[in-house]
Motif scaffolding. Structure first.
Motif, PDB file in Angstrom:
ATOM      1  N   ARG A 144       3.361   1.853  -1.722  1.00 35.91           N
ATOM      2  CA  ARG A 144       3.901   2.121  -3.059  1.00 35.91           C
ATOM      3  C   ARG A 144       2.820   2.398  -4.093  1.00 35.91           C
ATOM      4  O   ARG A 144       3.106   2.517  -5.273  1.00 35.91           O
ATOM      5  CB  ARG A 144       4.779   0.932  -3.509  1.00 35.91           C
ATOM      6  CG  ARG A 144       6.080   0.806  -2.709  1.00 35.91           C
ATOM      7  CD  ARG A 144       6.859   2.090  -2.758  1.00 35.91           C
ATOM      8  NE  ARG A 144       8.201   2.002  -2.197  1.00 35.91           N
ATOM      9  CZ  ARG A 144       9.038   3.032  -2.152  1.00 35.91           C
ATOM     10  NH1 ARG A 144       8.657   4.216  -2.597  1.00 35.91           N
ATOM     11  NH2 ARG A 144      10.236   2.904  -1.634  1.00 35.91           N
ATOM     12  N   LYS A 145       1.579   2.534  -3.635  1.00 37.56           N
ATOM     13  CA  LYS A 145       0.483   2.840  -4.562  1.00 37.56           C
ATOM     14  C   LYS A 145       0.270   4.347  -4.646  1.00 37.56           C
ATOM     15  O   LYS A 145       0.389   5.044  -3.637  1.00 37.56           O
ATOM     16  CB  LYS A 145      -0.818   2.206  -4.075  1.00 37.56           C
ATOM     17  CG  LYS A 145      -0.875   0.699  -4.246  1.00 37.56           C
ATOM     18  CD  LYS A 145      -2.223   0.194  -3.737  1.00 37.56           C
ATOM     19  CE  LYS A 145      -2.301  -1.316  -3.840  1.00 37.56           C
ATOM     20  NZ  LYS A 145      -3.474  -1.843  -3.143  1.00 37.56           N
ATOM     21  N   SER A 202      -5.595   3.502   0.708  1.00 39.04           N
ATOM     22  CA  SER A 202      -4.950   4.144  -0.432  1.00 39.04           C
ATOM     23  C   SER A 202      -5.811   5.294  -0.969  1.00 39.04           C
ATOM     24  O   SER A 202      -6.358   5.242  -2.071  1.00 39.04           O
ATOM     25  CB  SER A 202      -4.672   3.118  -1.532  1.00 39.04           C
ATOM     26  OG  SER A 202      -3.840   3.692  -2.526  1.00 39.04           O
ATOM     27  N   GLY A 211       2.794   7.315  -3.366  1.00 35.77           N
ATOM     28  CA  GLY A 211       3.492   6.034  -3.372  1.00 35.77           C
ATOM     29  C   GLY A 211       4.994   6.140  -3.188  1.00 35.77           C
ATOM     30  O   GLY A 211       5.740   5.230  -3.559  1.00 35.77           O
ATOM     31  N   VAL A 251       0.826  -1.213   0.000  1.00 35.60           N
ATOM     32  CA  VAL A 251       0.000   0.000   0.000  1.00 35.60           C
ATOM     33  C   VAL A 251       0.863   1.268   0.000  1.00 35.60           C
ATOM     34  O   VAL A 251       0.455   2.314  -0.512  1.00 35.60           O
ATOM     35  CB  VAL A 251      -0.994   0.004   1.196  1.00 35.60           C
ATOM     36  CG1 VAL A 251      -0.275   0.272   2.516  1.00 35.60           C
ATOM     37  CG2 VAL A 251      -2.108   1.017   0.980  1.00 35.60           C
TER      38      VAL A 251
END
Length: 202
Positions: free
Chosen positions: A24-25, A64, A165, A22
């Motif tokens: 890196r989103k 996110s 992210g 999450v």
């Protein structure tokens, strides 16, 4: 007939540790009807203060969405008068940022020793721009566009990275990142003790 009103208890939420996908989103914008948004924001403040943070972003509590909260007044109010002169025009803020997008950054790049609740016990000097102008909505979904400077801009840019992210260690030189690898691996594996709740990658 009795109506059973659901009581919302403010909770300290577990913070997602380095290595969780999450983080890196690129997070999504939300609408005013996002479920239990008011409670979520209250819980984020509680979680941030409970872990001695000055900012926290929704991806750090495994959501996110483009939401973060910042209280840089804690930093400014804790400075001596001569230290405050290093950050002219920065009185600190306590603010909620929803659907934030950077309009522009400016000023001179400067270094500051940063840490992150998702990457505990790792602190490094990071260079960031002196000012940032953001468009966003506040917790009442009123449109805002403001320019921030000094340590407040720094905290905002750190939290903004989370909704894009990114992490503060991404700003480090490759050699420095390599030197941190074993520490980062330990965090991912849960081989670290902190005094707040964390969620580690499976």
């Amino acid at each position: 007939m009795q109506i059973n009103k659901k009581q919302h208890k403010i909770m300290i939420l577990p913070i997602v540790a380095y290595g969780h996908p999450v983080l890196r989103k690129v997070a999504d914008d939300i609408t005013p009807d996002y479920p239990q948004l008011k409670e979520l924001i209250a819980n984020m403040w509680e979680t941030m203060y409970g872990s001695n943070g000055v900012g926290i972003a929704a991806p750090q509590i495994n959501k996110s969405i483009r939401l973060f909260v910042v209280d840089s007044k804690q930093i400014i109010d804790g400075l001596e008068d001569d230290e405050k002169s290093e950050y002219p025009g920065d009185e600190g803020i306590k603010e909620v940022f929803i659907n934030a997008h950077i309009v522009e950054t400016g000023g001179k790049e400067w270094a500051y020793n940063e840490g992150c609740l998702s990457i505990p016990k790792v602190r490094e000097d990071v260079y960031r721009d002196e000012t940032v102008t953001l468009s966003y909505v506040n917790e009442h979904f009123e449109p805002q566009q403001k320019t921030f400077t000094g340590v407040t801009a720094r905290v905002i840019l750190h939290e903004y990275d989370h909704i894009d992210g990114k992490l503060f260690i991404d700003h480090l030189k490759p050699l420095k990142r390599r030197m941190l690898k074993s520490k980062l691996d330990d965090i991912t594996k849960g081989k670290i003790r902190v005094d707040y709740k964390m969620t580690f990658p499976k």
